[in-house]
Scaffold this active site. Structure first.
Site, mmCIF file in Angstrom:
data_model
loop_
_atom_site.group_PDB
_atom_site.id
_atom_site.type_symbol
_atom_site.label_atom_id
_atom_site.label_comp_id
_atom_site.label_asym_id
_atom_site.label_seq_id
_atom_site.Cartn_x
_atom_site.Cartn_y
_atom_site.Cartn_z
ATOM 1 N N TYR A 80 0.844 -1.194 0.000
ATOM 2 C CA TYR A 80 0.000 0.000 0.000
ATOM 3 C C TYR A 80 0.878 1.242 0.000
ATOM 4 O O TYR A 80 0.630 2.197 -0.714
ATOM 5 C CB TYR A 80 -0.926 -0.003 1.225
ATOM 6 C CG TYR A 80 -1.938 1.118 1.183
ATOM 7 C CD1 TYR A 80 -3.158 0.937 0.542
ATOM 8 C CD2 TYR A 80 -1.666 2.353 1.754
ATOM 9 C CE1 TYR A 80 -4.079 1.958 0.474
ATOM 10 C CE2 TYR A 80 -2.583 3.382 1.697
ATOM 11 C CZ TYR A 80 -3.798 3.182 1.054
ATOM 12 O OH TYR A 80 -4.707 4.199 0.994
ATOM 13 N N PHE A 132 -7.727 20.120 -24.909
ATOM 14 C CA PHE A 132 -8.143 18.737 -25.002
ATOM 15 C C PHE A 132 -9.424 18.634 -24.180
ATOM 16 O O PHE A 132 -9.579 19.354 -23.185
ATOM 17 C CB PHE A 132 -7.059 17.775 -24.485
ATOM 18 C CG PHE A 132 -7.495 16.348 -24.598
ATOM 19 C CD1 PHE A 132 -7.582 15.739 -25.839
ATOM 20 C CD2 PHE A 132 -7.867 15.622 -23.479
ATOM 21 C CE1 PHE A 132 -8.043 14.430 -25.957
ATOM 22 C CE2 PHE A 132 -8.321 14.317 -23.595
ATOM 23 C CZ PHE A 132 -8.404 13.725 -24.839
ATOM 24 N N THR A 133 -10.333 17.782 -24.579
ATOM 25 C CA THR A 133 -11.661 17.728 -23.965
ATOM 26 C C THR A 133 -11.626 17.726 -22.438
ATOM 27 O O THR A 133 -12.258 18.551 -21.792
ATOM 28 C CB THR A 133 -12.398 16.459 -24.450
ATOM 29 O OG1 THR A 133 -11.984 16.206 -25.784
ATOM 30 C CG2 THR A 133 -13.887 16.620 -24.409
ATOM 31 N N LYS A 266 -1.335 6.516 -22.924
ATOM 32 C CA LYS A 266 -0.656 6.806 -24.195
ATOM 33 C C LYS A 266 0.858 6.749 -24.017
ATOM 34 O O LYS A 266 1.527 5.975 -24.660
ATOM 35 C CB LYS A 266 -1.048 8.198 -24.716
ATOM 36 C CG LYS A 266 -2.478 8.314 -25.187
ATOM 37 C CD LYS A 266 -3.330 9.033 -24.174
ATOM 38 C CE LYS A 266 -4.780 9.106 -24.601
ATOM 39 N NZ LYS A 266 -5.266 10.483 -24.601
ATOM 40 N N PHE A 455 -20.856 13.359 -26.535
ATOM 41 C CA PHE A 455 -20.345 12.457 -27.578
ATOM 42 C C PHE A 455 -20.084 11.063 -27.035
ATOM 43 O O PHE A 455 -20.089 10.095 -27.778
ATOM 44 C CB PHE A 455 -19.080 13.030 -28.227
ATOM 45 C CG PHE A 455 -17.910 13.152 -27.280
ATOM 46 C CD1 PHE A 455 -17.777 14.269 -26.479
ATOM 47 C CD2 PHE A 455 -16.953 12.154 -27.207
ATOM 48 C CE1 PHE A 455 -16.709 14.391 -25.609
ATOM 49 C CE2 PHE A 455 -15.880 12.263 -26.337
ATOM 50 C CZ PHE A 455 -15.762 13.385 -25.531
HETATM 51 C C1 LIG Z 1 -5.869 11.264 -23.555
HETATM 52 C C2 LIG Z 1 -5.368 12.580 -23.226
HETATM 53 C C3 LIG Z 1 -5.596 13.135 -21.970
HETATM 54 C C4 LIG Z 1 -6.435 12.435 -20.915
HETATM 55 O O1 LIG Z 1 -5.862 11.241 -20.524
HETATM 56 P P1 LIG Z 1 -6.770 10.003 -19.985
HETATM 57 O O2 LIG Z 1 -5.754 9.017 -19.520
HETATM 58 O O3 LIG Z 1 -7.584 9.525 -21.130
HETATM 59 O O4 LIG Z 1 -7.602 10.531 -18.894
HETATM 60 C C5 LIG Z 1 -5.093 14.390 -21.717
HETATM 61 N N1 LIG Z 1 -4.381 15.053 -22.654
HETATM 62 C C6 LIG Z 1 -4.148 14.549 -23.872
HETATM 63 C C7 LIG Z 1 -3.364 15.319 -24.861
HETATM 64 C C8 LIG Z 1 -4.630 13.302 -24.207
HETATM 65 O O5 LIG Z 1 -4.406 12.811 -25.431
#
Ligand SMILES: *Cc1c(COP(=O)(O)O)cnc(C)c1O
Length: 482
Positions: A80, A132-133, A266, A455
């Site tokens: 932990y 970014f969203t 990513k 979306f």
């Molecule tokens: C995907 C992404 C995020 C958010 O990351 P999550 O792991 O999906 O929450 C933030 N900024 C960029 C540029 C991204 O491509």
């Protein structure tokens, strides 16, 4: 990946890895795809993965792991607090970015949550090259305002500008002169700019933008989620980086910033995220939020197995042969589509190929979501799942009016190390067929429209009977092929 000249004269990307674990795919006949997309409310987010042939929805959390990553998962230290796994991840991040502090978080948006909760006060501005969203949603939630200061070249759909993600430094200077540095919570720079087509920033622009911030005492934040692609483009497109190694370019970029956060869904071929912080004061300001929202400071909501995989994945990100697969496949896809006259964002960026739905379907008005319609039509024609990045992905204004997006794009993400070149070629072929039959494709309208992030789970229906017509045309042209 290597770009190899074949005896025929063709230059093609060649995989520098072999596949040792496979997952079987389904390619349903078009009639079943028609049922599946109707069941999903014509929203590709709502498709079942078992109904999808090539999942090009996203690059998030779906990148292939290496044998080394999988092996590392076995030595994960389940504790932990004070896990050795955390120390390995921490050490790797210090080695790459040179920042003293690290706060783990379960994914990129969780890092954004912590950042904006600590740093954004109501009425402050957060300038960024592009939103970014989730980054925008978190800033807005805290009462801040996002300002997009992308250069004009960044929004040109077809271009040969190698660094369309560049920050508009002159616009930032004007903003500082106008509002004052105190009004700016922080400047956020997004590497490999997601929503304008995975377009990179030059090292020169990273340096110039952050220098201006430093001169005015403004905090600088790098969103490094798509840094791997950006690094490849720095190396291959920017003269001053040609002789630098990937770790050297990484450090040169990191040295510009006070804070670096990332989605390890990513960056690092895993699932997780976190925030690297240069100075102690900011670290202490944010630290309390991690145990409150994520988990204890040495795991932050991540599984220790994923953390081990990320540590190795970050190391693999420093290998040009590992990070160039996405960009080289995307370049191949973009060039092949472009050669067939299909409107795509150029030059090719990272993350995926982006089809310009406004020019693909000029007869579908923006109010009828051309990018959403094209994503649905592409699934129908191919079993390929892409993502709408246009008006559907926007939010309504508080008064209910619907802002039209700058661009209507269908993004075909190429998760890293996942697809083969023949799969990419299949996608190109079916997009080509769809383009030849584009007049048949009509618009969509909402049947169920959620207020927030519509979306993700909104449901739509086609306007008219274009789905039936497109299915008939497919059978006519392609016989009993799937
Ligand atoms: C995907 C992404 C995020 C958010 O990351 P999550 O792991 O999906 O929450 C933030 N900024 C960029 C540029 C991204 O491509």
């Amino acid at each position: 990946m290597a770009k190899v000249t074949f005896f025929s004269g063709q230059q093609l990307p060649l995989e520098m890895h072999k596949v040792r674990i496979i997952q079987k795919l389904n390619l349903l006949p078009i009639e079943e795809r028609q049922r599946a997309i109707a069941g999903a409310g014509y929203n590709t987010f709502l498709l079942q993965n078992t109904d999808v042939f090539l999942d090009m929805l996203t690059d998030s959390g779906v990148n292939a792991m290496s044998d080394q990553q999988q092996a590392a998962m076995l030595i994960a230290d389940d504790a932990y607090a004070g896990s050795a796994t955390y120390t390995r991840l921490y050490d790797k991040l210090v080695e790459l970015f040179g920042m003293t502090y690290f706060l783990p978080a379960h994914q990129g948006r969780a890092a954004e949550h912590i950042l904006s909760k600590s740093l954004v006060k109501p009425g402050t501005y957060v300038p960024m090259n592009y939103h970014f969203t989730t980054s925008k949603a978190h800033v807005t939630e805290m009462g801040g305002e996002v300002l997009e200061l992308i250069t004009e070249a960044g929004l040109e759909v077809t271009s040969d500008d190698p660094f369309k993600g560049n920050f508009d430094v002159a616009a930032l200077k004007a903003l500082i002169d106008d509002k004052g540095a105190e009004a700016i919570a922080y400047v956020r720079i997004e590497a490999g700019t997601n929503l304008i087509g995975g377009q990179p920033l030059s090292l020169a622009n990273f340096r110039e933008t952050t220098q201006l911030c430093r001169d005015h005492g403004i905090l600088t934040v790098l969103d490094a989620s798509l840094l791997a692609d950006n690094l490849h483009f720095n190396k291959t497109r920017e003269a001053q980086c040609a002789d630098m190694s990937i770790p050297e370019i990484t450090r040169a970029i990191a040295d510009c910033f006070d804070i670096i956060y990332f989605s390890a869904r990513k960056l690092g071929f895993g699932r997780g995220g976190g925030i690297c912080i240069r100075d102690e004061a900011h670290y202490k300001q944010m630290r309390a939020l991690v145990p409150m929202f994520e988990g204890f400071l040495t795991y932050g909501g991540m599984s220790v197995r994923e953390m081990e995989a990320i540590t190795v994945g970050l190391d693999e990100t420093m290998d040009e042969d590992m990070i160039n697969q996405g960009p080289l496949f995307i370049e191949h896809m973009v060039n092949e589509l472009d050669a067939r006259g299909i409107p795509v964002i150029t030059p090719a960026g990272g993350l995926g190929a982006h089809i310009d739905a406004m020019r693909f379907l000029p007869h579908v008005p923006q109010q009828q979501y051309p990018a959403g319609a094209l994503a649905a039509a592409l699934y129908l024609a191919s079993g390929v799942r892409g993502m709408e990045r246009g008006t559907l992905s926007e939010q309504r204004d508080p008064d209910g009016t619907e802002p039209m997006a700058n661009m209507e794009l269908v993004r075909l993400a190429l998760p890293r190390r996942v697809f083969t070149l023949s799969q990419v070629n299949y996608a190109i072929d079916r997009i080509d067929w769809l383009y030849q039959n584009r007049d048949l494709v009509g618009g969509l309208r909402f049947v169920e429209e959620p207020e927030i992030l519509r979306f993700f789970y909104g449901r739509l229906e086609p306007i008219g009977d274009w789905v039936e017509k497109l299915t008939e045309a497919f059978r006519r042209d392609l016989g009993d092929s799937l």
